[in-house]
Design a protein around this motif. Structure first.
Motif, PDB file in Angstrom:
ATOM      1  N   GLU A  10       6.650  90.268  10.978  1.00 46.44           N
ATOM      2  CA  GLU A  10       6.830  89.004  10.260  1.00 46.44           C
ATOM      3  C   GLU A  10       6.267  87.798  10.996  1.00 46.44           C
ATOM      4  N   ARG A  11       6.243  87.877  12.310  1.00 49.78           N
ATOM      5  CA  ARG A  11       5.740  86.741  13.097  1.00 49.78           C
ATOM      6  C   ARG A  11       5.432  87.193  14.511  1.00 49.78           C
ATOM      7  N   VAL A  12       4.911  86.263  15.299  1.00 48.46           N
ATOM      8  CA  VAL A  12       4.583  86.543  16.690  1.00 48.46           C
ATOM      9  C   VAL A  12       5.293  85.499  17.554  1.00 48.46           C
ATOM     10  N   LEU A  13       6.132  85.977  18.464  1.00 49.24           N
ATOM     11  CA  LEU A  13       6.821  85.074  19.388  1.00 49.24           C
ATOM     12  C   LEU A  13       5.895  84.756  20.550  1.00 49.24           C
ATOM     13  N   GLU A  14       5.889  83.506  20.961  1.00 49.06           N
ATOM     14  CA  GLU A  14       5.089  83.064  22.106  1.00 49.06           C
ATOM     15  C   GLU A  14       6.010  82.819  23.291  1.00 49.06           C
ATOM     16  N   ALA A  15       5.441  82.581  24.466  1.00 49.10           N
ATOM     17  CA  ALA A  15       6.235  82.266  25.652  1.00 49.10           C
ATOM     18  C   ALA A  15       7.069  81.013  25.390  1.00 49.10           C
ATOM     19  N   PRO A  16       8.293  80.938  25.953  1.00 52.09           N
ATOM     20  CA  PRO A  16       9.096  79.722  25.821  1.00 52.09           C
ATOM     21  C   PRO A  16       8.327  78.517  26.353  1.00 52.09           C
ATOM     22  N   SER A  17       8.555  77.354  25.758  1.00 46.73           N
ATOM     23  CA  SER A  17       7.794  76.153  26.138  1.00 46.73           C
ATOM     24  C   SER A  17       7.972  75.800  27.611  1.00 46.73           C
ATOM     25  N   GLN A  18       9.122  76.101  28.198  1.00 44.69           N
ATOM     26  CA  GLN A  18       9.366  75.772  29.612  1.00 44.69           C
ATOM     27  C   GLN A  18       8.903  76.863  30.567  1.00 44.69           C
ATOM     28  N   TRP A  19       8.316  77.938  30.052  1.00 43.88           N
ATOM     29  CA  TRP A  19       7.891  79.067  30.884  1.00 43.88           C
ATOM     30  C   TRP A  19       6.767  78.644  31.815  1.00 43.88           C
ATOM     31  N   ASP A  20       6.899  78.945  33.102  1.00 37.81           N
ATOM     32  CA  ASP A  20       5.875  78.628  34.091  1.00 37.81           C
ATOM     33  C   ASP A  20       5.183  79.924  34.498  1.00 37.81           C
ATOM     34  N   HIS A  21       3.972  80.136  33.971  1.00 33.38           N
ATOM     35  CA  HIS A  21       3.242  81.373  34.228  1.00 33.38           C
ATOM     36  C   HIS A  21       2.920  81.562  35.717  1.00 33.38           C
ATOM     37  N   LYS A  22       2.778  80.452  36.446  1.00 30.36           N
ATOM     38  CA  LYS A  22       2.440  80.554  37.872  1.00 30.36           C
ATOM     39  C   LYS A  22       3.607  81.082  38.690  1.00 30.36           C
ATOM     40  N   THR A  23       4.821  80.648  38.383  1.00 28.73           N
ATOM     41  CA  THR A  23       5.979  81.058  39.181  1.00 28.73           C
ATOM     42  C   THR A  23       6.779  82.197  38.548  1.00 28.73           C
ATOM     43  N   GLU A  24       6.718  82.343  37.217  1.00 24.77           N
ATOM     44  CA  GLU A  24       7.541  83.351  36.537  1.00 24.77           C
ATOM     45  C   GLU A  24       6.738  84.550  36.045  1.00 24.77           C
ATOM     46  N   GLY A  25       5.413  84.495  36.210  1.00 25.06           N
ATOM     47  CA  GLY A  25       4.575  85.610  35.788  1.00 25.06           C
ATOM     48  C   GLY A  25       4.124  85.482  34.348  1.00 25.06           C
ATOM     49  N   GLU A  26       3.344  86.446  33.917  1.00 28.89           N
ATOM     50  CA  GLU A  26       2.764  86.430  32.571  1.00 28.89           C
ATOM     51  C   GLU A  26       3.844  86.653  31.511  1.00 28.89           C
ATOM     52  N   CYS A  27       3.769  85.903  30.439  1.00 26.74           N
ATOM     53  CA  CYS A  27       4.660  86.087  29.291  1.00 26.74           C
ATOM     54  C   CYS A  27       3.779  85.965  28.050  1.00 26.74           C
ATOM     55  N   GLY A  28       3.360  87.097  27.516  1.00 25.74           N
ATOM     56  CA  GLY A  28       2.433  87.107  26.399  1.00 25.74           C
ATOM     57  C   GLY A  28       3.120  87.017  25.045  1.00 25.74           C
ATOM     58  N   ALA A  29       2.322  87.097  24.010  1.00 32.62           N
ATOM     59  CA  ALA A  29       2.815  87.046  22.635  1.00 32.62           C
ATOM     60  C   ALA A  29       3.456  88.380  22.259  1.00 32.62           C
ATOM     61  N   LEU A  30       4.480  88.328  21.391  1.00 31.19           N
ATOM     62  CA  LEU A  30       5.207  89.522  20.995  1.00 31.19           C
ATOM     63  C   LEU A  30       5.362  89.567  19.474  1.00 31.19           C
ATOM     64  N   PRO A  31       4.617  90.462  18.798  1.00 24.19           N
ATOM     65  CA  PRO A  31       4.788  90.624  17.349  1.00 24.19           C
ATOM     66  C   PRO A  31       6.172  91.220  17.067  1.00 24.19           C
ATOM     67  N   ILE A  32       6.893  90.643  16.102  1.00 21.69           N
ATOM     68  CA  ILE A  32       8.240  91.126  15.799  1.00 21.69           C
ATOM     69  C   ILE A  32       8.511  91.175  14.294  1.00 21.69           C
ATOM     70  N   ARG A  33       9.550  91.888  13.946  1.00 19.26           N
ATOM     71  CA  ARG A  33      10.160  91.832  12.619  1.00 19.26           C
ATOM     72  C   ARG A  33      11.659  91.700  12.864  1.00 19.26           C
ATOM     73  N   VAL A  34      12.317  90.790  12.118  1.00 18.14           N
ATOM     74  CA  VAL A  34      13.762  90.623  12.245  1.00 18.14           C
ATOM     75  C   VAL A  34      14.435  91.719  11.434  1.00 18.14           C
ATOM     76  N   VAL A  35      15.316  92.489  12.098  1.00 12.11           N
ATOM     77  CA  VAL A  35      16.029  93.602  11.480  1.00 12.11           C
ATOM     78  C   VAL A  35      17.497  93.499  11.876  1.00 12.11           C
ATOM     79  N   ASP A  36      18.367  93.360  10.905  1.00 13.40           N
ATOM     80  CA  ASP A  36      19.815  93.304  11.169  1.00 13.40           C
ATOM     81  C   ASP A  36      20.165  92.293  12.250  1.00 13.40           C
ATOM     82  N   GLY A  37      19.527  91.117  12.216  1.00 14.62           N
ATOM     83  CA  GLY A  37      19.828  90.061  13.174  1.00 14.62           C
ATOM     84  C   GLY A  37      19.175  90.225  14.532  1.00 14.62           C
ATOM     85  N   GLY A  38      18.407  91.275  14.717  1.00 19.78           N
ATOM     86  CA  GLY A  38      17.711  91.491  15.984  1.00 19.78           C
ATOM     87  C   GLY A  38      16.213  91.479  15.771  1.00 19.78           C
ATOM     88  N   CYS A  39      15.467  91.580  16.845  1.00 17.83           N
ATOM     89  CA  CYS A  39      14.009  91.580  16.784  1.00 17.83           C
ATOM     90  C   CYS A  39      13.479  92.973  17.098  1.00 17.83           C
TER      91      CYS A  39
END
Length: 84
Positions: A10-39
């Motif tokens: 249904e959509r693609v989740l991106e890294a949180p806006s406050q995510w620091d790739h330099k200190t916290e590592g890579e956080c890529g996009a995640l395709p998801i579908r919402v199912v029973d309140g979960g992803c």
């Protein structure tokens, strides 16, 4: 493993806006579908990871923050789309 685009996503989740790739590592996009309140997301192993699994290895799961209810499973190739 690589997050994969899949039939019914249904959509693609991106890294949180406050995510620091330099200190916290890579956080890529995640395709998801919402199912029973979960992803629901789909992950595809690389050839090397698949060889490790076929040789008796196992899948690991890592979450940041408190443990949440989650499950691992498999789907057939007919459910997969080409990655972007």
């Amino acid at each position: 493993m690589t997050p994969w685009h899949f039939v019914g996503q249904e959509r693609v989740l991106e890294a949180p806006s406050q995510w620091d790739h330099k200190t916290e590592g890579e956080c890529g996009a995640l395709p998801i579908r919402v199912v029973d309140g979960g992803c629901l997301s789909v992950w595809k192993p690389s050839p090397e990871e698949l060889a490790t699994l076929n040789a008796g290895g196992a899948v690991t799961s890592w979450t940041q923050g408190p443990q949440r209810v989650h499950a691992l499973g498999v789907c057939g190739p007919e459910s997969l789309l080409l990655p972007e």
